[in-house]
Design a protein around this motif. Structure first.
Motif: not given
Length: 126
Positions: A10-11, A87-88, A92-95, A123-124
């Protein structure tokens, strides 16, 4: 059929937390190492962390050590990645991925892993 399903992305604002889940089906965690990888736009897929249920070994990339914690609930056949102090640059996309019969004393290498989930976006914002 072997399947891995990630959830929990998420964000979040910088400094916040998220917990990712990787639900496995078609195999038991006892026989596999589960790795978490991430891939940001324009960058290579990076091994973030892994856990082996067979001996309890874990590994963390230097960039996340002390902020991320990997754990497994074998009863639920699920691996978690608790991410704190985000942190920003963690965006990434985490798998999650599974590798038969492996331990986790070294950085997980994507090319070695047999099965992959579809990924979840983290998303950070700064």
């Amino acid at each position: 059929e072997v399947q891995l399903v990630e959830s929990g992305g998420g964000l979040v604002q910088a400094g916040g937390s998220l917990r990712l889940s990787c639900a496995a089906s078609g195999f038991t965690l006892d026989d596999y190492a589960i790795g978490w990888f991430r891939q940001a736009p324009g960058k290579e897929r990076e091994g973030v962390s892994c856990i082996s249920s067979s001996d309890g070994s874990t590994y963390y990339a230097h960039s996340v050590k002390g902020r991320f914690t990997i754990s497994s609930d074998n009863a639920k056949n699920t691996v978690y990645l608790q991410m704190n102090s985000l942190k920003p640059e963690d965006t990434a996309v985490y798998y999650c991925a599974a590798l038969y019969g492996s331990k986790c004393y070294e950085p997980p290498m994507a090319y070695e892993y047999d099965y992959w989930g579809q990924g979840t976006q983290v998303t950070v914002s700064s």
